[in-house]
Design an enzyme around this catalytic site. Structure first.
Site, PDB file in Angstrom:
ATOM      1  N   GLU A 118       4.466  -5.706   6.859  1.00 17.79           N
ATOM      2  CA  GLU A 118       3.363  -3.970   7.995  1.00 17.79           C
ATOM      3  C   GLU A 118       4.082  -4.423   9.099  1.00 17.79           C
ATOM      4  O   GLU A 118       3.916  -3.638   9.949  1.00 17.79           O
ATOM      5  CB  GLU A 118       1.833  -4.774   7.701  1.00 17.79           C
ATOM      6  CG  GLU A 118       1.419  -4.585   6.262  1.00 17.79           C
ATOM      7  CD  GLU A 118       2.062  -5.957   5.040  1.00 17.79           C
ATOM      8  OE1 GLU A 118       2.130  -6.853   5.581  1.00 17.79           O
ATOM      9  OE2 GLU A 118       0.792  -5.983   4.597  1.00 17.79           O
ATOM     10  N   GLY A 140       0.482  -5.158   0.912  1.00 15.11           N
ATOM     11  CA  GLY A 140      -0.900  -5.250   0.289  1.00 15.11           C
ATOM     12  C   GLY A 140      -0.523  -5.476  -0.925  1.00 15.11           C
ATOM     13  O   GLY A 140      -1.179  -6.194  -1.616  1.00 15.11           O
ATOM     14  N   GLU A 183      -0.849  -9.321  -0.744  1.00 13.66           N
ATOM     15  CA  GLU A 183      -2.529  -9.086  -0.505  1.00 13.66           C
ATOM     16  C   GLU A 183      -3.248  -9.358  -1.446  1.00 13.66           C
ATOM     17  O   GLU A 183      -4.419  -9.740  -2.337  1.00 13.66           O
ATOM     18  CB  GLU A 183      -3.037  -8.599   0.413  1.00 13.66           C
ATOM     19  CG  GLU A 183      -2.659  -8.639   2.037  1.00 13.66           C
ATOM     20  CD  GLU A 183      -2.384  -7.875   2.563  1.00 13.66           C
ATOM     21  OE1 GLU A 183      -2.596  -5.869   2.344  1.00 13.66           O
ATOM     22  OE2 GLU A 183      -2.931  -8.301   3.869  1.00 13.66           O
ATOM     23  N   ALA A 206       0.933  -1.286   0.075  1.00  9.40           N
ATOM     24  CA  ALA A 206       0.186   0.134  -0.106  1.00  9.40           C
ATOM     25  C   ALA A 206       1.479   1.479   0.078  1.00  9.40           C
ATOM     26  O   ALA A 206       2.318   1.022   0.245  1.00  9.40           O
ATOM     27  CB  ALA A 206      -0.931   0.274   1.526  1.00  9.40           C
TER      28      ALA A 206
HETATM   29  N1  T1G Z   1       5.167   3.344   0.261  1.00 10.29           N
HETATM   30  C1  T1G Z   1       5.053   4.948  -0.334  1.00 10.29           C
HETATM   31  N2  T1G Z   1       6.667   4.915  -0.657  1.00 10.29           N
HETATM   32  C2  T1G Z   1       7.300   3.622  -0.988  1.00 10.29           C
HETATM   33  C3  T1G Z   1       6.777   2.604  -0.369  1.00 10.29           C
HETATM   34  C4  T1G Z   1       5.364   2.508   0.479  1.00 10.29           C
HETATM   35  N3  T1G Z   1       4.925   1.671   0.296  1.00 10.29           N
HETATM   36  N4  T1G Z   1       7.806   1.604  -0.785  1.00 10.29           N
HETATM   37  C5  T1G Z   1       8.911   1.807  -1.569  1.00 10.29           C
HETATM   38  N5  T1G Z   1       8.344   3.605  -0.920  1.00 10.29           N
HETATM   39  C6  T1G Z   1       9.429   5.087  -1.637  1.00 10.29           C
HETATM   40  C7  T1G Z   1      10.618   4.950  -0.420  1.00 10.29           C
HETATM   41  O1  T1G Z   1       9.999   6.193   0.578  1.00 10.29           O
HETATM   42  C8  T1G Z   1      11.776   5.393  -1.872  1.00 10.29           C
HETATM   43  O2  T1G Z   1      10.956   7.179  -2.239  1.00 10.29           O
HETATM   44  C9  T1G Z   1      11.314   5.597  -2.990  1.00 10.29           C
HETATM   45  O3  T1G Z   1       9.367   3.996  -2.987  1.00 10.29           O
HETATM   46  C10 T1G Z   1      11.992   3.369  -3.320  1.00 10.29           C
HETATM   47  O4  T1G Z   1      12.051   2.860  -2.110  1.00 10.29           O
HETATM   48  C11 T1G Z   1      -2.908  -2.795   3.452  1.00 10.29           C
HETATM   49  C12 T1G Z   1      -1.211  -1.456   5.245  1.00 10.29           C
HETATM   50  C13 T1G Z   1      10.313  -2.218  -2.271  1.00 10.29           C
HETATM   51  C14 T1G Z   1      11.826  -3.205  -1.035  1.00 10.29           C
HETATM   52  O5  T1G Z   1       6.591  -1.685   3.511  1.00 10.29           O
HETATM   53  O6  T1G Z   1      10.150  -1.924   1.832  1.00 10.29           O
HETATM   54  O7  T1G Z   1       0.947  -2.926   2.473  1.00 10.29           O
HETATM   55  O8  T1G Z   1      12.993   8.096  -1.235  1.00 10.29           O
HETATM   56  O9  T1G Z   1      14.662   2.982  -1.168  1.00 10.29           O
HETATM   57  O10 T1G Z   1      16.177   0.350  -1.514  1.00 10.29           O
HETATM   58  O11 T1G Z   1      -1.920  -5.424   3.926  1.00 10.29           O
HETATM   59  O12 T1G Z   1      11.431   0.179  -1.075  1.00 10.29           O
HETATM   60  O13 T1G Z   1      12.538   7.335  -3.547  1.00 10.29           O
HETATM   61  O14 T1G Z   1      12.029   9.728  -2.481  1.00 10.29           O
HETATM   62  O15 T1G Z   1      13.010   1.953   0.297  1.00 10.29           O
HETATM   63  O16 T1G Z   1      14.830  -0.543  -3.689  1.00 10.29           O
HETATM   64  C15 T1G Z   1       4.282  -3.036   3.153  1.00 10.29           C
HETATM   65  C16 T1G Z   1       8.184  -0.917   1.940  1.00 10.29           C
HETATM   66  C17 T1G Z   1       3.628  -1.202   2.735  1.00 10.29           C
HETATM   67  C18 T1G Z   1       7.485  -1.825   1.431  1.00 10.29           C
HETATM   68  C19 T1G Z   1      12.954  -1.291  -2.146  1.00 10.29           C
HETATM   69  N6  T1G Z   1       5.059  -2.372   2.663  1.00 10.29           N
HETATM   70  N7  T1G Z   1       9.447  -0.644   0.607  1.00 10.29           N
HETATM   71  O17 T1G Z   1      13.782  -0.899  -1.917  1.00 10.29           O
HETATM   72  O18 T1G Z   1      13.474   1.164  -2.948  1.00 10.29           O
HETATM   73  S1  T1G Z   1       1.935  -1.311   4.402  1.00 10.29           S
HETATM   74  C20 T1G Z   1       6.515  -2.296   2.361  1.00 10.29           C
HETATM   75  C21 T1G Z   1      10.258  -1.437   0.705  1.00 10.29           C
HETATM   76  C22 T1G Z   1       1.131  -2.261   3.498  1.00 10.29           C
HETATM   77  C23 T1G Z   1      -0.838  -3.592   3.353  1.00 10.29           C
HETATM   78  C24 T1G Z   1      -0.597  -3.093   4.498  1.00 10.29           C
HETATM   79  C25 T1G Z   1      11.185  -0.577  -0.531  1.00 10.29           C
HETATM   80  C26 T1G Z   1      11.881  -1.924  -1.605  1.00 10.29           C
HETATM   81  P1  T1G Z   1      12.271   8.408  -2.101  1.00 10.29           P
HETATM   82  P2  T1G Z   1      13.907   2.126  -1.033  1.00 10.29           P
HETATM   83  P3  T1G Z   1      14.605   0.227  -2.233  1.00 10.29           P
END
Ligand code: T1G
Length: 688
Positions: free
Chosen positions: A125, A102, A105, A63
């Site tokens: 999450e 998400g 999911e 998400a």
């Molecule tokens: N939402 C918004 N921005 C995100 C994002 C996300 N989920 N994931 C990454 N970014 C942005 C990050 O801030 C950065 O921005 C750019 O993308 C590159 O990220 C309903 C509630 C996927 C392994 O927890 O683990 O889904 O600094 O530097 O090193 O159940 O990003 O460039 O402006 O980390 O190649 C669950 C979080 C969300 C995954 C890639 N998902 N992301 O790593 O790049 S909650 C996560 C990561 C959810 C549902 C629930 C990593 C990555 P900027 P990066 P990377």
């Protein structure tokens, strides 16, 4: 359709491609056209099957975290997944990169999932203080079984495609053009005919659950939660998947999610997610970085060996230099042993160990550093020794090589001034063990060239470190604040608090251990040497060191340690020593509350952080949070000292610091002007 989603046809197979760089987060501007496309394709009789794929480097990574805390625009992910499950024709998720949160999911809403061989899948999450809120806690157990789902969701750790295939999470793994494979897979499935059972109706893996074993595992995981709510909620939600009908479990998941997303702990952990990424951003346009092909490390002791391993682990050839052949062999033997421990533990294969060791070249001749692009010295913490090393480096290092010092305290501007190329000099302050600890303080000296700084910030990410750029001062950010946090420790002991009581107040706050346990672990002799070098004293700790009580390594420190054990046992001798020293100073012991302990240790920590911000030693308050969470174990559920100050109430902190300053007269309680302004402005930036 949309700039963020397109639908193409390959014969009778529809391909829905999400295109929302950089990680295809399920932002509202993706969800809306996605829902519309799925409804249209569901009702289109010419479509035999639907593939959901993503453009760019990864399948949906979750998400959109930036949307949390704001009103959620419809359709939500849950509604999209529910719509997916109303589609009778086969639906296939084509997963590459990282299908996380998400994203996974969404894929679980499809009948089938196919993955690129290099793909990783997970529900992280919990690392944001949340739980999967799009049905993941109820659907994942139906595919992989409740126990594996529990471990995946509570740890938040992703698994690879092969493991996912073996576990039943994906139905096929492909190499090469994933979309083509996915389309062929979908077409073949459609040809064979249905019905196609949505994940929600697949209870077979659930029925095999041994609930007692599940509860035992959940209880064990709960012990490691250390005050965090999300891991407990995750386990509860997965248990609901076993014991409740699907729809009831889904409602229960939602209730738990809504509670967590509004919690301070989740706000703190989401703050840290973005703070880590912000910390790695340098002002100004994209700077051309220098080429780093080979790294030199000087000193094969604990720090040097760990630093060398950190670079070798990141795939960099390392020239490791020592003053003598014996010292070099000792260092290389320690590195070999460290890798062997990882192989024994199963976290490293024997082949990987061989590959890592092949990265090392040992030397006792500075001339062998001539082809290194970055050289890090990790020699004795003494300015004269450091200058001697840098003098030799100045003579042998190639032009443009970056010359880094691992000093914890010393003035890097003074070191830079001792060479002909101050623009190439900076600090790389690793934390011991350097091959394990994530934090890397990158110290920008006055004359450090912007491209040198940009190069090492990028390099830090490549070797898996969390980089924070800091300025030159005694102790930079972390150790300078550590000194402030510890400045009242002896006073608290002399006034009546025991080491155990102070440590307990810290662990109750969420720290992995308190300052006295930490001191015994690190070795009390380190602080003792630093104090003597600076003409400082600490009557209790100095006395313990004079008695040879250095901590775990001598079996006795502030605590006793049974032979080979690491469990701290309170020592009546130490408590008697404290009482005697207090009596010598005419201090009558009194009862000291945990609240007072926190006020006199963590409020000075925040106050020093405010001074560091005012001096420009740290660029952002969130950078300080990143330092403390990744380098010193500040509880992630509190977001770091500066985020926590916002929760604690800066006005209260100011009031209590003023009180302690009036009561003790000690400067550590003198309130930093920025902290006062923060109290009025509501944020560090606004107060800045
Ligand atoms: N939402 C918004 N921005 C995100 C994002 C996300 N989920 N994931 C990454 N970014 C942005 C990050 O801030 C950065 O921005 C750019 O993308 C590159 O990220 C309903 C509630 C996927 C392994 O927890 O683990 O889904 O600094 O530097 O090193 O159940 O990003 O460039 O402006 O980390 O190649 C669950 C979080 C969300 C995954 C890639 N998902 N992301 O790593 O790049 S909650 C996560 C990561 C959810 C549902 C629930 C990593 C990555 P900027 P990066 P990377």
């Amino acid at each position: 359709m949309s700039d963020f989603l397109r639908v193409n046809r390959d014969g009778d197979v529809a391909i829905v491609t999400i295109d929302n760089p950089p990680v295809n987060a399920l932002s509202f501007h993706v969800r809306e056209p996605l829902m519309q496309a799925l409804v249209e394709l569901r009702d289109d009789a010419s479509v035999a099957a639907i593939v959901i794929a993503c453009a760019g480097r990864t399948f949906v990574a979750g998400a959109d975290i930036t949307e949390f805390g704001k009103p959620m625009q419809q359709p939500e992910l849950r509604a999209i997944v529910a719509t997916l499950e109303t589609i009778a024709k086969p639906t296939v998720a084509a997963i590459h990169g990282t299908a996380l949160g998400g994203g996974l999911e969404l894929a679980l809403g499809c009948h089938f999932r196919v993955a690129d061989a290099g793909a990783r899948l997970g529900l992280p999450e919990v690392k944001l203080g949340l739980l999967p809120g799009g049905g993941g806690t109820v659907r994942l157990p139906r595919l992989v079984g409740a126990l594996k789902a529990l471990k995946m969701i509570v740890s938040g750790a992703p698994i690879g495609a092969t493991e996912a295939h073996a576990a039943g999470l994906v139905d096929a793994v492909f190499e090469g053009d994933l979309t083509t494979h996915a389309v062929n897979f979908a077409r073949e499935i459609a040809r064979k005919g249905g019905p196609f059972t949505p994940v929600r109706d697949r209870d077979d893996r659930l029925r095999e659950t041994d609930l007692a074993a599940f509860d035992a595992e959940a209880a064990d995981l709960a012990k490691k939660a250390r005050g965090l709510e999300a891991p407990i909620a995750c386990a509860q939600a997965v248990r609901n998947a076993i014991t409740l009908p699907f729809d009831e479990a889904l409602v229960a998941e939602r209730a738990l999610f809504v509670k967590l997303v509004a919690s301070d702990q989740s706000r703190a952990q989401r703050h840290l997610f973005f703070a880590e990424r912000e910390a790695a951003k340098l002002p100004g346009k994209d700077i051309v970085k220098r080429r780093i092909a080979r790294v030199g490390v000087i000193g094969a002791g604990t720090m040097g060996g760990g630093i060398a391993m950190a670079f070798a682990n990141g795939g960099y050839p390392v020239t490791l230099l020592e003053t003598s052949h014996e010292a070099l062999q000792r260092g290389l033997a320690t590195i070999d042993k460290n890798y062997s421990v990882s192989v024994t533990r199963g976290s490293l294969t024997a082949d990987a160990k061989r590959e890592r060791l092949a990265q090392f070249e040992g030397s006792t001749d500075y001339a062998d550093l001539a082809d290194c692009d970055l050289i890090v010295e990790a020699v004795f913490e003494d300015m004269a020794v450091k200058k001697e090393v840098f003098g030799k480096l100045d003579a042998v290092a190639r032009p443009g090589a970056i010359l880094a010092t691992n000093t914890s305290y010393l003035d890097i501007n003074e070191i830079a001034a001792s060479v002909s190329r101050p623009q190439d000099v900076l600090g790389l302050h690793f934390f011991s063990p350097a091959n394990v600890m994530k934090l890397l303080e990158i110290v920008r000296a006055d004359k450090t060239a912007p491209d040198a700084l940009a190069t090492v910030v990028d390099l830090a990410r490549r070797i898996g470190k969390v980089a924070v750029v800091v300025g030159v001062c005694h102790g930079f950010v972390g150790n300078r604040m550590l000194a402030a946090r510890g400045s009242e420790s002896e006073a608290l002991l002399l006034e009546g608090a025991t080491p155990s009581q102070i440590d307990q107040a810290f662990t109750d706050f969420g720290w992995p251990m308190g300052p006295f346990q930490m001191g015994d672990l690190a070795g009390l002799d380190i602080g003792w040497r630093n104090r003597k070098a600076r003409g400082q004293t600490a009557v209790i700790a100095d006395t313990l060191c004079e008695q040879g009580r250095f901590g775990q390594k001598t079996g006795r420190g502030f605590y006793l340690y049974e032979a080979g054990a690491r469990t701290p046992v309170p020592d009546p001798e130490v408590e008697a020593l404290i009482r005697d020293k207090a009596a010598e100073k005419g201090i009558a012991p009194r009862a000291i509350s945990a609240e007072e302990i926190i006020e006199r240790t963590l409020y000075p920590l925040v106050n020093e952080g405010a001074k560091i911000l005012e001096e420009g030693i740290a660029a952002r308050a969130s950078d300080i949070d990143v330092v403390w969470v990744n380098g010193y174990g500040f509880p992630i559920g509190r977001g770091g000292p500066m985020f926590w100050a916002g929760l604690e109430g800066p006005a209260k902190i100011v009031e209590r610091l003023d009180y302690w300053h009036q009561r003790t007269g000690r400067d550590v309680f003198l309130v930093a002007p920025l902290l006062k302004r923060m109290a009025g402005a509501g944020s560090w930036e606004a107060g800045g």
